[in-house]
Write a protein that holds these residues in place. Sequence first.
Motif, short mmCIF file in Angstrom:
data_model
loop_
_atom_site.label_atom_id
_atom_site.label_comp_id
_atom_site.label_asym_id
_atom_site.label_seq_id
_atom_site.Cartn_x
_atom_site.Cartn_y
_atom_site.Cartn_z
N ALA A 119 -4.38 25.96 18.02
CA ALA A 119 -3.40 25.49 17.04
C ALA A 119 -3.19 23.98 17.16
CB ALA A 119 -2.07 26.23 17.23
N TRP A 120 -2.99 23.49 18.41
CA TRP A 120 -2.77 22.05 18.59
C TRP A 120 -4.00 21.25 18.16
CZ3 TRP A 120 1.90 23.05 18.92
CH2 TRP A 120 2.51 23.82 19.92
N SER A 121 -5.19 21.69 18.58
CA SER A 121 -6.41 20.94 18.27
C SER A 121 -6.71 20.92 16.78
CB SER A 121 -7.60 21.54 19.02
OG SER A 121 -7.44 21.43 20.42
N SER A 122 -6.67 22.09 16.15
CA SER A 122 -7.00 22.15 14.72
C SER A 122 -5.92 21.46 13.89
CB SER A 122 -7.20 23.60 14.27
OG SER A 122 -6.04 24.38 14.50
N GLY A 123 -4.66 21.59 14.31
CA GLY A 123 -3.58 20.89 13.61
C GLY A 123 -3.74 19.39 13.69
N TYR A 124 -4.09 18.90 14.88
CA TYR A 124 -4.30 17.47 15.06
C TYR A 124 -5.44 16.96 14.18
CZ TYR A 124 -5.75 13.06 17.16
OH TYR A 124 -6.11 11.75 17.35
N VAL A 125 -6.59 17.66 14.21
CA VAL A 125 -7.76 17.23 13.44
C VAL A 125 -7.45 17.23 11.95
CG1 VAL A 125 -10.13 17.82 12.79
CG2 VAL A 125 -9.44 17.92 15.20
N ALA A 126 -6.78 18.28 11.47
CA ALA A 126 -6.45 18.34 10.05
C ALA A 126 -5.47 17.23 9.68
CB ALA A 126 -5.85 19.71 9.71
N GLY A 127 -4.45 17.01 10.51
CA GLY A 127 -3.44 15.98 10.23
C GLY A 127 -4.02 14.58 10.24
N LYS A 128 -4.88 14.31 11.22
CA LYS A 128 -5.51 13.00 11.31
C LYS A 128 -6.44 12.77 10.12
CE LYS A 128 -8.68 10.28 14.16
NZ LYS A 128 -9.60 10.28 15.33
N SER A 129 -7.26 13.77 9.80
CA SER A 129 -8.25 13.62 8.73
C SER A 129 -7.58 13.44 7.37
CB SER A 129 -9.16 14.84 8.69
OG SER A 129 -9.78 15.06 9.95
N MET A 167 0.84 -1.20 0.00
CA MET A 167 0.00 0.00 0.00
C MET A 167 0.87 1.25 0.00
SD MET A 167 -2.87 1.06 2.82
CE MET A 167 -3.57 2.70 2.81
N ASN A 168 0.64 2.13 -0.97
CA ASN A 168 1.42 3.36 -1.04
C ASN A 168 1.02 4.33 0.06
OD1 ASN A 168 2.81 2.54 -3.32
ND2 ASN A 168 1.22 3.34 -4.71
N LYS A 169 2.01 5.00 0.61
CA LYS A 169 1.75 6.00 1.64
C LYS A 169 1.08 7.23 1.03
CE LYS A 169 5.42 5.20 5.04
NZ LYS A 169 6.57 5.85 5.73
N GLN A 170 0.15 7.82 1.80
CA GLN A 170 -0.40 9.12 1.41
C GLN A 170 0.72 10.15 1.45
OE1 GLN A 170 -3.45 10.35 0.59
NE2 GLN A 170 -5.03 9.57 1.93
N GLU A 171 0.82 10.95 0.40
CA GLU A 171 1.80 12.05 0.41
C GLU A 171 1.05 13.33 0.74
OE1 GLU A 171 4.84 12.41 -2.58
OE2 GLU A 171 4.48 10.35 -3.24
N ILE A 172 1.49 13.94 1.82
CA ILE A 172 0.81 15.15 2.32
C ILE A 172 1.81 16.29 2.41
CG2 ILE A 172 -0.37 16.19 4.32
CD1 ILE A 172 -1.48 13.41 4.96
N ILE A 173 1.40 17.44 1.92
CA ILE A 173 2.21 18.65 2.09
C ILE A 173 1.48 19.58 3.06
CG2 ILE A 173 2.98 20.78 0.98
CD1 ILE A 173 3.88 19.13 -1.40
N VAL A 174 2.19 19.98 4.08
CA VAL A 174 1.69 20.96 5.04
C VAL A 174 2.31 22.31 4.69
CG1 VAL A 174 1.56 21.65 7.47
CG2 VAL A 174 1.46 19.22 6.85
N ILE A 175 1.48 23.32 4.51
CA ILE A 175 1.99 24.65 4.21
C ILE A 175 1.97 25.47 5.50
CG2 ILE A 175 1.77 26.69 2.76
CD1 ILE A 175 0.10 25.03 0.81
N GLY A 176 3.16 25.76 6.00
CA GLY A 176 3.28 26.55 7.23
C GLY A 176 3.85 25.71 8.37
N ALA A 177 4.94 26.21 8.97
CA ALA A 177 5.62 25.48 10.04
C ALA A 177 5.44 26.16 11.39
CB ALA A 177 7.11 25.33 9.72
N GLY A 178 4.24 26.69 11.60
CA GLY A 178 3.91 27.21 12.92
C GLY A 178 3.37 26.08 13.79
N ALA A 179 2.75 26.44 14.91
CA ALA A 179 2.26 25.43 15.86
C ALA A 179 1.26 24.48 15.22
CB ALA A 179 1.64 26.12 17.07
N ALA A 180 0.27 25.03 14.49
CA ALA A 180 -0.76 24.18 13.88
C ALA A 180 -0.16 23.30 12.78
CB ALA A 180 -1.88 25.04 13.32
N GLY A 181 0.71 23.87 11.97
CA GLY A 181 1.31 23.11 10.89
C GLY A 181 2.19 21.97 11.39
N VAL A 182 2.97 22.23 12.43
CA VAL A 182 3.84 21.20 12.99
C VAL A 182 3.01 20.08 13.62
CG1 VAL A 182 5.50 20.75 14.84
CG2 VAL A 182 5.84 22.69 13.29
#
Length: 407
Positions: A393-403, A1-16
């Motif tokens: 930032a932590w909550s929204s970053g987590y939800v976006a990353g997980k989803s 199974m190929n890994k999902q390739e994800i690009i995060v734009i922004g290296a602030g708290a939410a992005g990290v």
Amino acid sequence: MNKQEIIVIGAGAAGVMAAITAARNHAKVTILEHTQRFGKKLLATGNGRCNLTNLSQLPEHYRSDNHKFPMQVISQFNEKQTLQFFEEIGIYTKQKLGYVYPYSEQASAVLDLLKLELDRLHINIIYSVSIKEIKKKQRFQILTDTVTYTCDKVIMAMGSKAAPKTGSDGSGYALAKQIGHRIITPLPALVQLRCSGDYFKSLAGVRCEARLRLMIDKKVVVEDKGELQLTDYGISGIPTFQISRYAIRAVEKGKAVSVYIDFIPDKNEKEIISFLYSQIRHDPKKKMEDILIGLFNKKLVPVLLNQANLSGKSLGKELKEVQINRLIQKIKAFEVKVTSYNSFEQAQVCSGGVDTRELFPDTLESLKMPGIYLAGELLDVDGICGGYNLQWAWSSGYVAGKSASMS
């Protein structure tokens, strides 16, 4: 199974947080950052001590045009899960009145350990990237001046316009608009308010405990209590920051905006009158300016007396009841009219941003362009002082990353 390739734009708290969460779910993650380093804004939080979160999480701690939205996200990754996350990566925490800090009280330690976790998960950060456009064909294409990056999913966590020296330049709004999102006008929040009054120059530097009551078009909108700071142009300090969002948006709409200051919030009018009369009885020859220096900063005394049309040289025993009542009114409800506010440079966060009604609240996926997820200050959510904006930032970053990594 190929890994999902994800690009995060922004290296602030939410992005990290989004990147770490997605990588823990076995996605291949790359972060694109337009500055030359990551986490610069995080270093400034909590006056360099990094107020990670707050143990009290209630709907009234967050502001948005879409009132229910913030807690729909926070509930998916709450303050307890946040503390567990930071303990996992090596940050022991402590709390003061609910405010949570790293035990070292050093934001730099938080940054160092987040970077170690990024390295452990093989998350690459590419710096000094200026993004021009996001396109969707079979996969997403992220166009820059020199390179086009491709991926399966995109997480936009580009921050707001607040504190531009830390890298928040508002460029995320243009990209979000480009893919079809409505932007609620971004304005400074958690910032100083500028007020009319020729007495402010003489009050610069005064700090005192006070309660602020914000009135817009003669209606009470919000109150807050804490250490007020008086400046040469108006008011500052945490209680000012807490009410600033509402004041600023009202000023922009041309409404009448006033702040009523209670300079002795812990005493009622009867108690203050009783104190004044006790001083008059103790020394009938005592001048009003001398009676008040036991209550207020010496810079504030002449301003209060002048605004009550009283002379500091007048004897307390000579005052009539109507004059005492006028003074009490100034002490308990000193009106200052808000005319403007300080800029994004001084603001800790923004109000406004991407309209959250255009996202799925349980995933933060865009309704305008599926496969793109949005997080952090880019959205129309801002918290009060006390660790709430980082929790967002932590909550929204987590939800976006997980989803993004699970779908």
